[in-house]
Design a protein around this motif. Structure first.
Motif, PDB file in Angstrom:
ATOM      1  N   ILE A 100     -21.364 -26.591 -11.292  1.00  0.00           N
ATOM      2  CA  ILE A 100     -20.966 -27.489 -12.389  1.00  0.00           C
ATOM      3  C   ILE A 100     -22.026 -27.465 -13.494  1.00  0.00           C
ATOM      4  N   ASP A 101     -23.293 -27.488 -13.085  1.00  0.00           N
ATOM      5  CA  ASP A 101     -24.372 -27.433 -14.078  1.00  0.00           C
ATOM      6  C   ASP A 101     -24.247 -26.173 -14.929  1.00  0.00           C
TER       7      ASP A 101
ATOM      8  N   VAL B 241     -21.327 -32.038 -25.805  1.00  0.00           N
ATOM      9  CA  VAL B 241     -22.793 -31.887 -25.763  1.00  0.00           C
ATOM     10  C   VAL B 241     -23.430 -33.177 -25.244  1.00  0.00           C
ATOM     11  N   ARG B 242     -22.895 -34.324 -25.715  1.00  0.00           N
ATOM     12  CA  ARG B 242     -23.443 -35.609 -25.231  1.00  0.00           C
ATOM     13  C   ARG B 242     -23.284 -35.708 -23.712  1.00  0.00           C
ATOM     14  N   GLN B 243     -22.115 -35.286 -23.222  1.00  0.00           N
ATOM     15  CA  GLN B 243     -21.862 -35.351 -21.778  1.00  0.00           C
ATOM     16  C   GLN B 243     -22.816 -34.444 -21.006  1.00  0.00           C
ATOM     17  N   VAL B 244     -23.005 -33.236 -21.527  1.00  0.00           N
ATOM     18  CA  VAL B 244     -23.878 -32.276 -20.831  1.00  0.00           C
ATOM     19  C   VAL B 244     -25.301 -32.837 -20.737  1.00  0.00           C
ATOM     20  N   VAL B 245     -25.770 -33.401 -21.856  1.00  0.00           N
ATOM     21  CA  VAL B 245     -27.124 -33.981 -21.866  1.00  0.00           C
ATOM     22  C   VAL B 245     -27.184 -35.169 -20.898  1.00  0.00           C
ATOM     23  N   LYS B 246     -26.136 -35.989 -20.943  1.00  0.00           N
ATOM     24  CA  LYS B 246     -26.094 -37.187 -20.084  1.00  0.00           C
ATOM     25  C   LYS B 246     -26.148 -36.800 -18.606  1.00  0.00           C
ATOM     26  N   ILE B 247     -25.365 -35.813 -18.233  1.00  0.00           N
ATOM     27  CA  ILE B 247     -25.346 -35.381 -16.822  1.00  0.00           C
ATOM     28  C   ILE B 247     -26.727 -34.883 -16.404  1.00  0.00           C
ATOM     29  N   ALA B 248     -27.317 -34.053 -17.272  1.00  0.00           N
ATOM     30  CA  ALA B 248     -28.624 -33.476 -16.934  1.00  0.00           C
ATOM     31  C   ALA B 248     -29.683 -34.577 -16.755  1.00  0.00           C
TER      32      ALA B 248
ATOM     33  N   TRP C 272     -38.029 -28.722 -30.625  1.00  0.00           N
ATOM     34  CA  TRP C 272     -36.808 -28.154 -31.200  1.00  0.00           C
ATOM     35  C   TRP C 272     -36.145 -27.312 -30.109  1.00  0.00           C
ATOM     36  N   VAL C 273     -34.950 -27.734 -29.697  1.00  0.00           N
ATOM     37  CA  VAL C 273     -34.224 -27.002 -28.643  1.00  0.00           C
ATOM     38  C   VAL C 273     -32.943 -26.447 -29.256  1.00  0.00           C
ATOM     39  N   VAL C 274     -32.727 -25.145 -29.040  1.00  0.00           N
ATOM     40  CA  VAL C 274     -31.545 -24.491 -29.618  1.00  0.00           C
ATOM     41  C   VAL C 274     -30.408 -24.484 -28.589  1.00  0.00           C
ATOM     42  N   LYS C 275     -29.208 -24.886 -29.067  1.00  0.00           N
ATOM     43  CA  LYS C 275     -28.015 -24.846 -28.206  1.00  0.00           C
ATOM     44  C   LYS C 275     -27.528 -23.397 -28.102  1.00  0.00           C
ATOM     45  N   PRO C 276     -26.926 -22.993 -27.007  1.00  0.00           N
ATOM     46  CA  PRO C 276     -26.724 -23.770 -25.781  1.00  0.00           C
ATOM     47  C   PRO C 276     -28.014 -23.833 -24.966  1.00  0.00           C
ATOM     48  N   PHE C 277     -28.222 -24.955 -24.309  1.00  0.00           N
ATOM     49  CA  PHE C 277     -29.450 -25.128 -23.536  1.00  0.00           C
ATOM     50  C   PHE C 277     -29.124 -25.210 -22.044  1.00  0.00           C
ATOM     51  N   GLN C 278     -30.108 -24.900 -21.226  1.00  0.00           N
ATOM     52  CA  GLN C 278     -29.977 -25.061 -19.777  1.00  0.00           C
ATOM     53  C   GLN C 278     -30.459 -26.473 -19.434  1.00  0.00           C
ATOM     54  N   PRO C 279     -29.739 -27.199 -18.560  1.00  0.00           N
ATOM     55  CA  PRO C 279     -30.172 -28.553 -18.195  1.00  0.00           C
ATOM     56  C   PRO C 279     -31.637 -28.610 -17.748  1.00  0.00           C
ATOM     57  N   ALA C 280     -32.062 -27.605 -16.981  1.00  0.00           N
ATOM     58  CA  ALA C 280     -33.453 -27.595 -16.498  1.00  0.00           C
ATOM     59  C   ALA C 280     -34.433 -27.479 -17.658  1.00  0.00           C
ATOM     60  N   GLN C 281     -34.018 -26.704 -18.671  1.00  0.00           N
ATOM     61  CA  GLN C 281     -34.849 -26.502 -19.857  1.00  0.00           C
ATOM     62  C   GLN C 281     -35.024 -27.836 -20.605  1.00  0.00           C
ATOM     63  N   MET C 282     -33.918 -28.575 -20.718  1.00  0.00           N
ATOM     64  CA  MET C 282     -33.955 -29.868 -21.401  1.00  0.00           C
ATOM     65  C   MET C 282     -34.836 -30.859 -20.623  1.00  0.00           C
ATOM     66  N   LEU C 283     -34.673 -30.854 -19.284  1.00  0.00           N
ATOM     67  CA  LEU C 283     -35.475 -31.766 -18.457  1.00  0.00           C
ATOM     68  C   LEU C 283     -36.967 -31.477 -18.596  1.00  0.00           C
ATOM     69  N   ALA C 284     -37.283 -30.182 -18.664  1.00  0.00           N
ATOM     70  CA  ALA C 284     -38.689 -29.797 -18.806  1.00  0.00           C
ATOM     71  C   ALA C 284     -39.250 -30.333 -20.128  1.00  0.00           C
TER      72      ALA C 284
END
Lengths: 357, 122
Positions: A275-276, B14-21, B102-114
């Motif tokens: 899903i991720d 995008v909001r959902q993806v960020v929220k889930i991560a 500055w993070v460029v889309k599309p991003f990986q959730p792990a990348q955002m968390l880092a």
């Protein structure tokens, strides 16, 4: 080729090709019929009609295209938004499942099993201690039977001494009778001794009888205790075996649950990972949405361009400033892919990595 | 207590993806659909980090960040720009406005968390 390229080509093709064809067909005579060095005659009325048709085209068709693009963009955004929300719900459920399987309650199963095992072992230990006590009682009862045998021997000895005393008293009475008057006093004594020996003999028999009764009672007690101990030994052994079986079954159930829980956790983790990964791809909506918005805005401006070149009437038609239109479109680009779509070389100053300031 | 992060983006996905991560990592997440909406979300609650898109209707991300930096309560709140823009010029605008990353889309959730964990403690 991007959506924008296709639209620009279609529009330019429609306008230029159509206009050229129309002029070739309507405004110019056939080449074979045109005199050398003579200018082709243009039907101004026909040109006006053509220009009006282009105006209508830009007024009616291009806004419809732009509207369709915008509707599709919004519809895609809604659909992907909802899809992402559903996936978010699934992720939340999976997280809850994973947290539950890794919770202290889940981990306590092994501890509960160990505690139960220890308590049941304590019960078996108590039963075995009780059995040991019974065995000691049994040994003591057995040792008592030895005393009974000694008592029996003693009772027989008493009877024998009484018989012997009786015989001695009888001999004394005979000797007293033989002595005549002088032995009369002795005869009384001998008679008393004989009576005592008789009483002693009877007492000895009585003791023997009582000892025998005690012996029988003790024997029956011994048999009862032996049976009880034997039954208790079997019960302890059976309890031990049953408890072991129950514990093994419980262990098997716990192991199964643990295995199932681990499998479930692994599956949930794998689904969550998938899903991720999918969520990363959902971001295409944002990128495509922006491209569509840029193209839609450019199409929206098309009627304005047409009306500006037609503003002075058919006598002063101006060519479309395609270069300016393209520049205006390029100025809306935000992504490297949009620039690359027009054959631009990748920018060296661009980076998709995270930049920290 | 979980840290609160505000995600500002006109794209619901995008909001959902960020929220889930971020919620998966233990953060509380609130959403804003554009700069104007996000400014209204900042009042009355403590936000520990802001993630904002650049191109949005009503109020763009750069203007939004400039407005946020004018608020006394959020002067030092870290801001991550999350955008399809990867031009150096735009990045410099973001940095000048007060963004920290500055993070460029599309991003990986792990990348955002880092990126988030580098700017605030979990």
């Amino acid at each position: 080729m991007t959506l924008y390229d296709i639209l620009v080509l279609v529009l330019t093709g429609l306008i230029c090709g159509g206009f050229g064809f129309w002029l070739g067909g309507k405004a110019s005579p056939a080449p074979v019929q045109t005199p050398i060095n003579s200018e082709p005659t243009i039907d101004a009325n026909a040109v006006k009609q053509y220009v009006k048709s282009i105006d209508d085209f830009s007024r009616l068709i291009t806004p419809a295209w732009a509207a369709h693009i915008e509707n599709s963009r919004q519809e895609m955004e809604r659909a992907i938004g909802e899809l992402a929300q559903r996936f978010a719900g699934i992720t939340v459920s999976l997280n809850a499942t994973l947290n539950a399987s890794g919770s202290p309650l889940g981990n306590a199963n092994g501890e509960i099993f160990l505690t139960s095992n220890q308590r049941l072992r304590q019960v078996v230990g108590s039963l075995e201690a009780s059995l040991q006590e019974n065995l000691i009682v049994l040994e003591r009862i057995r040792s008592l039977t030895g005393f009974v045998d000694e008592l029996k021997t003693m009772a027989r000895e008493v009877a024998r001494i009484a018989d012997q005393t009786n015989l001695i008293a009888l001999n004394a009475a005979i000797e007293a009778a033989r002595a005549g008057d002088a032995g009369r006093g002795f005869a009384v004594v001998a008679d008393e001794v004989r009576k005592l020996s008789k009483l002693s003999g009877e007492t000895g028999k009585l003791i023997g009888s009582k000892v025998e009764q005690i012996n029988l009672a003790m024997h029956s007690t011994l048999v009862a205790v032996e049976k009880s101990t034997e039954a208790e030994t079997l019960a302890v052994s059976s309890s031990n075996h049953n408890i072991q079986t129950v514990l093994e079954n419980l262990q098997s159930v716990f192991d199964g649950l643990q295995h199932y829980s681990s499998d479930l956790s692994r599956s949930a983790q794998a689904i969550k990972h998938q899903i991720d990964e999918s969520l990363v791809h959902f971001q295409f909506q944002d990128r495509i949405g922006q491209v569509l918005m840029h193209v839609g805005e450019s199409i929206d401006k098309f009627p304005h361009h047409i009306s500006s070149i037609h503003a002075e009437g058919v006598e002063a038609l101006q060519p479309l400033d395609n270069a300016a239109m393209l520049e205006a479109l390029k100025s809306t680009y935000t992504m490297e892919t949009e620039h690359l779509a027009h054959g631009e070389s990748p920018s060296s100053s661009q980076s998709d990595e995270i930049t920290f300031f | 207590m979980a840290k609160t992060i505000l995600i500002v983006d006109d794209s619901a996905s995008v909001r959902q993806v960020v929220k889930i991560a971020l919620t998966g990592a233990g953060y509380d997440v609130i959403e804003g659909v554009d700069g104007k909406d996000a400014l209204s979300k900042l009042t009355g609650q403590k936000v520990h980090l802001i993630i904002s898109d650049v191109n949005m209707p009503n109020m763009d991300g750069i203007t939004f960040v400039k407005e946020v930096k004018q608020l006394a309560a959020y002067k030092f709140t870290p801001v991550i720009m999350l955008t399809t823009e990867s031009q150096e010029g735009k990045k410099q605008e973001g940095q000048a406005a007060g963004a920290k990353a500055w993070v460029v889309k599309p991003f990986q959730p792990a990348q955002m968390l880092a990126a988030v964990s580098k700017l605030i403690l979990p």
